[in-house]
Write an enzyme that holds these catalytic residues in place. Structure first.
Site, PDB file in Angstrom:
ATOM      1  N   GLU A 278       0.672  -1.065  -0.345  1.00 20.40           N
ATOM      2  CA  GLU A 278       0.497   0.144  -0.272  1.00 20.40           C
ATOM      3  C   GLU A 278       0.983   1.424  -0.094  1.00 20.40           C
ATOM      4  OE1 GLU A 278      -2.653  -0.290  -1.388  1.00 20.40           O
ATOM      5  OE2 GLU A 278      -4.019  -0.314   0.169  1.00 20.40           O
TER       6      GLU A 278
ATOM      7  N   THR B 201      -6.051   7.553  -3.854  1.00 14.58           N
ATOM      8  CA  THR B 201      -5.641   7.831  -2.741  1.00 14.58           C
ATOM      9  C   THR B 201      -5.227   9.325  -2.381  1.00 14.58           C
ATOM     10  OG1 THR B 201      -6.833   5.132  -2.681  1.00 14.58           O
ATOM     11  CG2 THR B 201      -5.734   6.493  -0.489  1.00 14.58           C
TER      12      THR B 201
END
Ligand code: HSE
Length: 307
Positions: free
Chosen positions: A129, A182
């Site tokens: 991530e 994001t």
């Protein structure tokens, strides 16, 4: 020991309205497929990516980085060939990078003879991530590894709690085909929130957890409220308010932004209502000029798995 493995890694809905960075759940019928083969060369090679335009160079690819870190950590005497089949798009708010990272962590662990715990696999997947969005967020990856609903009770030390999923809970998700990164969606988040807002938010997290435990659908619905991320982010998502109110009118328990968007999720009691919510979402978007997909899925209680 196995030399080759095919796996499914689920799409996930992070935040679940009130639980920014702290809650997520896994979908049953949407996710990526990946094939992992042991090789003699002690390196990680991505030999195929279908369905998305992602870096094939292993050290720039989420799956490649997670795999290499695990091989290094375990002093493995083999390398890996990885094939990735993406069934949903990056930048969708459905945990695309998390599906790759978690699927890799799960698969490499199988090839290593289940050396690591789910908590350790989550930590490896979180490193993916960081490559994908710049932050070591656990909500999508933990949901993809543990399955069902998860609570990230603490980041340091990492503490993941599995929350029961009522059988009749069904998700309906619309994915407008615009990309919201994001990283960008995190930049619009407030850096501070008033105490009153914080009280409402953590009270709803408590309500949601309690509702999931008790199978109390009304309480689940009352708790699907987001005073923090949704007000800041909804402007990034065309027709968000219309989709949300149409979903509630069609009988959904609640609706909100899936992860960092642009997907919007709704939760319903039963498949029949979830399909009505699908029609309601479709009615809002069909003349919008924006391409979109709608998914109806039960919650996956298994997470990443061998297929
Ligand atoms: N909790 C994260 C966010 C999910 O909302 O930014 C995105 O991966």
């Amino acid at each position: 020991m196995t030399n080759e493995i095919n796996i499914f890694s689920p799409a996930t809905v992070a935040n679940v309205s009130c639980g920014f960075d702290a809650m997520g759940f896994a979908l049953e019928s949407l996710g990526d497929e990946m094939i992992f083969k042991k090789t003699d060369a002690k390196e990680v090679v991505i030999s195929k990516i279908e369905g998305a335009n992602l870096p094939i160079e292993a050290r720039k690819n989420v799956a490649g980085v997670v795999a290499q870190n695990m091989l290094n950590d375990s002093h493995a005497d083999f390398g890996l060939d990885i094939q990735i089949f993406k069934n949903f798009k990056p930048g969708s708010g459905l945990g695309s990078s998390a599906a790759s990272a978690s699927g890799t962590a799960f698969a490499v662990n199988e090839l290593l003879g289940k050396k690591y715990s789910d908590l350790e696999l989550t930590k490896f997947a979180m490193q993916g991530e960081v490559i994908a969005c710049g932050s070591a967020i656990a909500d999508n990856v933990a949901a993809a590894i543990y399955g069902g609903f998860v609570l990230i009770r603490s980041y340091e030390p990492l503490d993941i709690v599995s929350i029961p999923t009522p059988d009749e809970l069904v998700a309906t998700i619309i994915h407008p085909q615009i990309e919201v990164k994001t990283e960008d969606a995190r930049k619009v988040m407030p850096s501070e929130i008033p105490l009153k807002t914080a009280v409402s938010q953590w009270a709803n997290v408590g309500g949601l957890i309690s509702g999931l435990h008790a199978g109390d659908f009304d309480l689940i619905g009352r708790s699907l409220v987001d005073h923090v991320a949704e007000p800041a982010r909804k402007a990034l998502i065309p027709h968000f308010d219309e989709v949300k109110s149409a979903s509630l009118d069609a009988g959904a328990l609640g609706a909100g932004i899936s992860g960092s968007g642009p997907s919007i999720f709704a939760l319903s009691e039963g498949m029949e209502t979830a399909n009505k919510v699908k029609e309601a979402m479709n009615a809002v978007y069909k003349d919008s000029g924006i391409d979109f997909s709608i998914y109806v899925s039960r919650i996956s209680t298994a997470g990443a798995r061998v297929i």
